[in-house]
Every structure is written in C-alpha cells, then in structure tokens.
Design a protein around this motif. Structure first.
Motif, PDB file in Angstrom:
ATOM      1  N   HIS A 386     -37.142 -38.855 -67.667  1.00  0.00           N
ATOM      2  CA  HIS A 386     -37.370 -40.292 -67.499  1.00  0.00           C
ATOM      3  C   HIS A 386     -37.471 -40.982 -68.864  1.00  0.00           C
ATOM      4  O   HIS A 386     -36.904 -42.064 -69.060  1.00  0.00           O
ATOM      5  N   LEU A 437     -45.689 -47.235 -69.166  1.00  0.00           N
ATOM      6  CA  LEU A 437     -45.825 -46.449 -67.941  1.00  0.00           C
ATOM      7  C   LEU A 437     -47.247 -46.548 -67.386  1.00  0.00           C
ATOM      8  O   LEU A 437     -47.447 -46.693 -66.173  1.00  0.00           O
ATOM      9  N   ASP A 440     -47.784 -49.973 -65.903  1.00  0.00           N
ATOM     10  CA  ASP A 440     -47.070 -50.120 -64.622  1.00  0.00           C
ATOM     11  C   ASP A 440     -47.638 -49.220 -63.522  1.00  0.00           C
ATOM     12  O   ASP A 440     -47.078 -49.171 -62.421  1.00  0.00           O
ATOM     13  N   PHE A 442     -47.507 -46.054 -63.351  1.00  0.00           N
ATOM     14  CA  PHE A 442     -46.527 -44.997 -63.086  1.00  0.00           C
ATOM     15  C   PHE A 442     -47.249 -43.657 -62.932  1.00  0.00           C
ATOM     16  O   PHE A 442     -48.216 -43.372 -63.643  1.00  0.00           O
ATOM     17  N   THR A 443     -46.759 -42.819 -62.037  1.00  0.00           N
ATOM     18  CA  THR A 443     -47.234 -41.430 -61.943  1.00  0.00           C
ATOM     19  C   THR A 443     -46.040 -40.503 -61.795  1.00  0.00           C
ATOM     20  O   THR A 443     -45.009 -40.893 -61.218  1.00  0.00           O
ATOM     21  N   CYS A 444     -46.153 -39.297 -62.286  1.00  0.00           N
ATOM     22  CA  CYS A 444     -45.051 -38.344 -62.221  1.00  0.00           C
ATOM     23  C   CYS A 444     -44.601 -38.023 -60.788  1.00  0.00           C
ATOM     24  O   CYS A 444     -43.413 -37.883 -60.542  1.00  0.00           O
ATOM     25  N   SER A 446     -44.165 -39.919 -58.488  1.00  0.00           N
ATOM     26  CA  SER A 446     -43.306 -40.983 -57.982  1.00  0.00           C
ATOM     27  C   SER A 446     -41.835 -40.756 -58.323  1.00  0.00           C
ATOM     28  O   SER A 446     -40.959 -41.412 -57.753  1.00  0.00           O
ATOM     29  N   LEU A 447     -41.562 -39.843 -59.274  1.00  0.00           N
ATOM     30  CA  LEU A 447     -40.179 -39.543 -59.652  1.00  0.00           C
ATOM     31  C   LEU A 447     -39.591 -38.535 -58.687  1.00  0.00           C
ATOM     32  O   LEU A 447     -40.250 -37.566 -58.286  1.00  0.00           O
TER      33      LEU A 447
END
Length: 449
Positions: A386, A437, A440, A442-444, A446-447
């Motif tokens: 990412h 990240l 926002d 973001f968390t891993c 979510s990928l």
C-alpha cells in the motif's frame, strides 16, 4: 593484473596472477552533491527509496565499469577467459583482503552472495556426517533472527544429514548487548545438554529483520570458551555497513555481500576462510573444471556466466574513496543520519526505536502506530504494498508478536536504511504517509489480501 580497457599482465604463480601493487593509489577529488545525484540518476525519482538494505545500490561509474567488462568478454571470450578473468578476480580479492584485514589473499573467495557462502560452509557438515566424523545428533546453533535462506540451508545440509539445529531466542525490542549474550550462553548450554558436541555456530553480524547489530566478537569468544568446533559469521550487511576486521572478530568463516553496502552491482559477495589445515576441504557447491584447486580458484570459474559484478570491486573502491573518510566516513554518516531519521519518525508517530542507537548500523527499526492494527506477517506485506503503490515509499515492515499481557503493544516496525543518495524528503514522505493513514483511521485488515 587485468582491467576492462584491455590492459593486463599475465604474471602467475600457482594458478594465481600476481596481485596489484597496493601502494599505488589514485588521488581523487572529493565527490560533490551534484555528482552523487548524477551517480544515482538511474533511480526512480518518484520513489522514496529507504530500503537500501535489501538490494543495495550501484553508482553509474561502477555500472559503466561493469559494462566495459561485459563487452570485453563478448568481444573476445577466449582471450578474456585465458588472460583476463583470473587476474581480474585476483585484483578484486586483494582489494577485499585489504578492506577486511585478512592476512593472505588465499583466505578470500568471491562468490555470488552470502547464501552461496553459507552453502559452502554448511555442506562440509553434510560430508562430516556422511563420512562418520560427526555423530548423529551433533549440534549447529544459529540465531532465531537468522536470514530465512540460511535457516533453509541449515535444514538442507544439517538436519537432513542427522544433525540438530538449536535457535538462540533473542528479544526484540532489545536494550543491550548483555541480553543477547545471556541468551546465547543459554542456547549453548541447551545444545550440549545430551552430551552432543556443538559443531558449528552461525552468528549474524547485523540481523536482517529485525535489524540489530550483534556483538560478534563477544559471541565468538564465548564459542571458543565453550568448545564450539567452528564459527561462521553471516554478515550479509557487513562490509560498508559495520566495522569488519576478520582477525579481531576471530571467526573461522566470515561472509558479506558487496552489493548491499559496498556499491557493487548484484550479485557479488566474499567468503573469508581462516587459513587452517582443517578448512582445506571446502568446495564451491557448483562443481566445474577448477574443482580441487582450492575454494578461491574453484569460485573464480563455475562455468560460462557473467563475472562482471565480481570484477568491479576495484571500481567500487575508487567510488567510495571519493567521499571524505572513504568507506569509514560513509558508514559513520549513514549511521548518524539513520538514527536522526528514526528518532524523527518515532517522535512524530509517538512510538519508539527497536534498539539503542549503538546497536544499529545504517539501518534502524522504528515502531509504527499500534492503531494501524498490524496483526500478522501478511499485514506487513499488505501495508508495504500500500505504501509503495499509493505513497511511492519503499520500506520493509516487520511483525512482532505481542507478549502476553501487553497493553496496546507496538507490533509493526519499519526498517529504514540510509545510503549516500537518500534525502531528508524521503523520510518526510514516509512520516507524512503514516500520519495520513492514522488520520484517516486506516487499519491493515481493511486492505484486501
């Protein structure tokens, strides 16, 4: 002595050409910032490349020298083989001998990489088991953080032959050399608990992931005191990254890549074998016409292939000598800058470093915010991809399993490198990417996989 422009001499003794006169050194002007940028202008300028530790970097002047060697072979391969290859390889070996303070050039062999060197050292254990010189259950010891390919080599050459492999469990994060020394001593005690002999200890000089400088001299000394037969230092990140004096270190074998931190093109490495009658039966795993002429000569010719990366070591020496203090100056500056960059990142993210500055080299481990939820090795690969694809940042990520009872632990660490081509903006881009990240949410997980 041979050179890519075709000038050479053919004075040979016992199959080896006469080494160059080490007193003859070119006087060069110090390199400028603009010249450094020009030397690495082939790099992708859109990428913040803070991962020199994985593949290294080769300057344009060394690439040009390599291309001249390649063309010399392609123009007249017979002349290259009979007149130039051995003298050229010998010149490279002599340059390495001087850099690592070995007593004799015969102790230095050039191989493709540290993995090949490990195969050379470990296959002698296979023969020892097969020939009855070792007993089933005799032990080899290595660090838990040993490079993955070396672990596989242990499985292939030691375990399959009847040996036992013990791993030294090292803490991470680590706060002192004493922690490592204590765990190493305990591992040696466990290895001898059933009365078996410890035939070999494999010790990293700089572990890869996580990256920590290991107190090799102290561990080698402990091995001698505990009666370990042989000691092999795997220093894939050694030369150009940490101090390397093979006599001071005292190991029987020492290997380091030349393409990671010494500016050679891939792939090139050396294997130092301390001169001793008991090490005379080492052989290259690729058997060719030079078999039986000694490891250094066997390694000089393993069949038709491109030897140019091994022939440009003198050109790499010329390049590093354009910097103030030569390779010692480069190492010092890389270390100082990577520590500053690591501390800057840790402060911005509210995390910590994986080890004290004196236990890092030109690489350092920096904790990532726990809110990114790095929960497994797969998450590190997804996050790395990412960062590469969305932020143009190239950096490896390490997963650390949390200890029982830890509250909000740091489970992800970035291994950042510094080399002469890096700029402050490279690290600022990484800092800002992680901060975005976090902002926002973001968390891993979510990928997608």
């Amino acid at each position: 002595m041979a050179s890519p422009d075709g000038k050479h001499c053919r004075s040979q003794t016992n199959g080896e050409a006469k080494p160059p006169d080490s007193k003859k050194q070119k006087i060069t002007e110090l390199i400028t910032d603009d010249e450094i940028m020009s030397e690495f202008s082939h790099h992708d300028a859109s990428v913040a490349r803070i991962n020199n530790g994985s593949f290294g970097a080769c300057p344009q002047s060394v690439i040009s020298a390599q291309q001249r060697w390649q063309l010399r072979f392609l123009r007249q391969p017979d002349s290259f083989y009979f007149n130039d290859l051995k003298p050229g390889i010998l010149e490279s070996r002599e340059a390495i001998r001087s850099l690592i303070s070995a007593d004799d050039v015969s102790e230095v062999s050039i191989v493709d990489n540290a993995t090949t060197a490990a195969a050379i050292v470990l296959q002698q254990m296979t023969w020892a088991f097969a020939e009855g010189r070792f007993e089933k259950g005799d032990v080899a010891v290595m660090l838990h953080y040993a490079y993955g390919a070396v672990k596989k080599s242990m499985e292939a050459y030691v375990t399959r032959a009847g040996g036992r492999v013990f791993e030294v469990q090292l803490p991470f994060p680590v706060s002192s050399n004493e922690e490592i020394i204590t765990e190493f001593k305990l591992a040696l005690e466990r290895g001898k608990v059933k009365g078996q002999r410890i035939r070999l200890a494999v010790i990293d000089h700089v572990t890869s992931m996580p990256s920590v400088v290991i107190p090799v001299k102290e561990l080698v000394k402990i091995c001698r005191e505990e009666g370990v037969d042989q000691v092999f230092v795997d220093a894939a990140h050694g030369i150009g990254c940490v101090d390397v004096d093979v006599k001071e270190i005292g190991a029987d074998f020492y290997t380091s890549n030349l393409h990671k931190w010494f500016f050679c093109p891939p792939s090139a490495a050396f294997l130092y074998c301390r001169k001793s009658a008991k090490f005379s039966d080492l052989h290259h795993p690729v058997v060719s016409h030079e078999y039986g002429n000694g490891l250094a000569i066997e390694s000089t010719w393993i069949g038709t292939r491109d030897y140019s990366s091994q022939l440009v070591v003198p050109s790499a020496v010329e390049f590093v000598n354009r910097f103030k203090g030569g390779i010692e100056g480069i190492k010092k500056r890389n270390h100082e800058v990577v520590v500053r960059m690591g501390e800057m990142l840790a402060e911005s993210w509210g995390t910590s470093l994986g080890c004290p500055p004196d236990m890092c080299s030109s690489m350092i481990m920096v904790g990532l915010p726990s809110c990114l939820r790095i929960t497994c090795e797969r998450d590190t690969l997804k996050l790395r991809a990412h960062l590469r694809e969305c932020y143009r940042v190239e950096v490896p990520i390490y997963y650390r399993s949390p200890k029982e009872g830890e509250i909000d632990p740091i489970t992800g660490y970035a291994r950042i490198s510094h080399q002469v081509y890096n700029k402050l903006e490279d690290y600022e881009r990484f800092r800002d990417a992680i901060n975005k990240l976090v902002s926002d949410k973001f968390t891993c997980p979510s990928l997608s996989a």
